[in-house]
Design a protein around this motif. Structure first.
Motif, short mmCIF file in Angstrom:
data_model
loop_
_atom_site.label_atom_id
_atom_site.label_comp_id
_atom_site.label_asym_id
_atom_site.label_seq_id
_atom_site.Cartn_x
_atom_site.Cartn_y
_atom_site.Cartn_z
N GLN A 118 -7.78 -12.18 -13.29
CA GLN A 118 -6.74 -11.37 -12.59
C GLN A 118 -6.15 -10.18 -13.50
N SER A 119 -6.10 -10.20 -14.45
CA SER A 119 -5.34 -9.35 -15.59
C SER A 119 -6.25 -7.92 -15.55
N PHE A 120 -7.48 -8.35 -15.45
CA PHE A 120 -8.33 -7.07 -15.41
C PHE A 120 -8.60 -6.34 -14.06
N ILE A 121 -7.84 -6.75 -12.88
CA ILE A 121 -7.82 -6.02 -11.78
C ILE A 121 -6.84 -4.69 -12.03
N VAL A 122 -7.51 -3.67 -11.85
CA VAL A 122 -6.96 -2.28 -12.19
C VAL A 122 -6.13 -1.71 -10.93
N ASP A 123 -6.40 -2.20 -9.84
CA ASP A 123 -5.91 -1.56 -8.37
C ASP A 123 -4.92 -2.69 -7.85
N LYS A 124 -3.92 -2.97 -7.96
CA LYS A 124 -3.17 -4.06 -7.81
C LYS A 124 -2.71 -4.15 -6.17
N TRP A 125 -2.44 -3.04 -5.55
CA TRP A 125 -2.07 -3.11 -3.94
C TRP A 125 -1.19 -4.07 -3.91
N LYS A 126 0.15 -4.15 -4.17
CA LYS A 126 1.14 -4.94 -3.96
C LYS A 126 2.00 -4.64 -2.93
N SER A 127 1.31 -4.91 -1.95
CA SER A 127 1.66 -4.58 -0.29
C SER A 127 3.22 -5.36 -0.12
N ALA A 128 3.19 -6.68 -0.34
CA ALA A 128 4.42 -7.45 -0.37
C ALA A 128 5.57 -6.88 -0.70
N ASP A 129 5.62 -6.46 -2.08
CA ASP A 129 6.61 -5.67 -2.64
C ASP A 129 6.81 -4.43 -1.94
N ARG A 130 5.85 -3.77 -1.88
CA ARG A 130 6.38 -2.25 -1.11
C ARG A 130 6.73 -2.43 0.11
N LEU A 131 6.38 -3.33 0.98
CA LEU A 131 7.14 -3.66 2.17
C LEU A 131 8.37 -4.09 2.18
N ALA A 132 8.81 -5.13 1.19
CA ALA A 132 10.23 -5.39 0.79
C ALA A 132 11.03 -3.97 0.75
N HIS A 133 10.43 -3.22 -0.16
CA HIS A 133 11.08 -1.84 -0.70
C HIS A 133 11.25 -1.20 0.81
N VAL A 134 10.29 -0.96 1.43
CA VAL A 134 10.64 -0.18 2.75
C VAL A 134 11.80 -0.70 3.59
N SER B 21 7.93 -11.54 2.65
CA SER B 21 8.49 -10.77 1.62
C SER B 21 9.39 -9.54 2.42
N ALA B 22 8.76 -9.23 3.76
CA ALA B 22 9.46 -8.21 4.43
C ALA B 22 10.81 -8.74 5.16
N ALA B 23 10.96 -9.75 5.86
CA ALA B 23 11.98 -10.67 6.43
C ALA B 23 12.76 -10.86 5.40
N GLY B 24 12.36 -11.34 4.16
CA GLY B 24 13.24 -11.81 2.98
C GLY B 24 14.14 -10.91 2.54
N THR C 135 -1.55 1.75 4.08
CA THR C 135 -0.36 1.94 5.08
C THR C 135 0.96 1.36 4.14
N SER C 136 0.83 0.48 3.70
CA SER C 136 2.02 -0.11 2.74
C SER C 136 2.59 0.89 1.83
#
Length: 388
Positions: A265-281, A313-316, A209-210
């Protein structure tokens, strides 16, 4: 005198076997193929004994649900359900009963589709489910009933690529394509404007969704609402505290050794950075945004503090200054209604017409929270019924 060697065998075995299994799991997870199977669990389903082309099995009226497929920009075929609201179904029951049941090769020729497309006031909730299973597995049909049994809202639910009867293999980019295909179908085939569409996800679906929300925000498209239930801020952050099924740790045992945790953590291929995406929205919003986070206090899979991170992240993003954790907590406290059971509602308002709401409910766990009244109320608020 030292104890016999056999007295040590059982304790060592008791500890060694789980540790060995955990190390094997972590090492396999470093490879993208295994990692994605662990993350998405898309092969764990009940298709062997459930025919998802017969939704009546899950209590839906005949042809209340129309099964069909969407096509993505990269050539995948995504299995989908269009679910009619029962009040609409009741008015057209005779026509719908006469419709051919089962999978539709061309949904545009069905009576159910016309009831969506020809209604100038039709409202649609696009539903992105969590990992594992298929479109009708577990609690999901009950959550569709919650949304459609007494409302006038249509629901579009999809199985991501690799899930259920959908083609392909899941990945972050792929699931974004799948979600975007659902929205494109709603807007360009069904003719529903974004102002009458809510995108909503649970668990993994909150990440989809994000991503979908950001994808369309970059095009200047704003939805009636964005609702995230049992969400998480990013996959690397989540896996450092996540327990599969509530008790199987992933990376949390490595938190005591931060460099080792960061290494894996560096081996995780799908990061799914929802907090960053919602702040961008939020930063891209030009007209109106209704963004809601809902989490159950007793969620043992994804801890409720993950929704706190999303809210921050979003409210910020609405503030004109950077706040540290203490200052943000103080800022949030002034906008929070605390309940005596430890739950709360926090609301942030900003220009032009932005409302960001976080609600912690007492019960529902990770999945049953989808049937919470908080979800239905969030849908109503997103469609502006609180202002009527």
């Amino acid at each position: 005198m030292s104890p016999p060697a056999y007295q040590w065998a059982i304790p060592v075995g008791v500890v060694g076997v789980p540790v060995g299994l955990y190390v094997t799991f972590i090492l396999l997870g470093a490879f993208p193929f295994f990692q994605r199977h662990f993350l998405y669990a898309h092969r764990l389903n009940t298709l062997f004994w459930h025919d998802i082309n017969k939704p009546e099995y899950w209590g839906f009226a005949r042809n209340q649900v129309t099964a069909f497929s969407l096509n993505t920009v990269d050539g995948q075929t995504i299995y989908s359900w269009h679910i009619l609201p029962l009040p609409t179904y009741l008015k057209h029951e005779h026509k719908l009963q006469a419709q051919q049941p089962g999978f539709s090769d061309d949904i545009t020729k069905t009576a159910s589709f016309r009831l969506l497309k020809d209604d100038p006031e039709a409202r649609l909730v696009i539903y992105f489910h969590g990992n594992a299973g298929h479109i009708a597995q577990g609690y999901r049909p009950e959550s569709y009933h919650t949304l459609t049994d007494s409302s006038r809202y249509h629901v579009l639910a999809i199985d991501y690529r690799g899930f259920g009867k959908s083609t392909g293999t899941p990945s972050e980019t792929g699931l974004l394509h799948d979600g975007a295909a659902a929205v494109d179908w709603a807007m360009h085939v069904a003719g529903i404007p974004a102002s009458r569409i809510i995108i909503m996800g649970q668990s993994l679906g909150t990440a989809v969704t994000s991503a979908v929300g950001e994808h369309f925000a970059l095009q200047g498209i704003e939805f009636a609402g964005i609702i995230l239930i049992a969400g998480f801020s990013s996959l690397p952050t989540l896996l450092s505290s996540y327990a599969a099924a509530g008790f199987i740790p992933v990376l949390s045992p490595l938190r005591a050794i931060p460099p080792l945790l960061r290494f894996f953590q560096s081996f995780i291929v799908d990061k799914w950075k929802s907090a960053d995406r919602l702040a961008h929205v939020v930063s891209l919003t030009q007209t109106r945004l209704r963004l809601t986070f809902i989490h159950a206090k007793n969620d043992i899979e994804i801890p409720c503090h993950e929704s706190d991170k999303l809210f921050k992240s979003a409210a910020g993003a609405t503030l004109h200054e950077e706040l540290d954790d203490d200052k943000f907590s103080s800022w949030k406290e002034k906008r929070t209604l605390q309940r005596d059971d430890g739950t709360f509602i926090a609301t942030a308002n900003a220009e032009p017409d932005i409302t960001i709401r976080e609600e912690l409910v007492p019960y529902g766990g990770h999945n049953e929270v989808m049937m919470s009244a908080a979800v239905s109320l969030a849908v109503m608020r997103s469609f502006g019924l609180d202002a009527e």
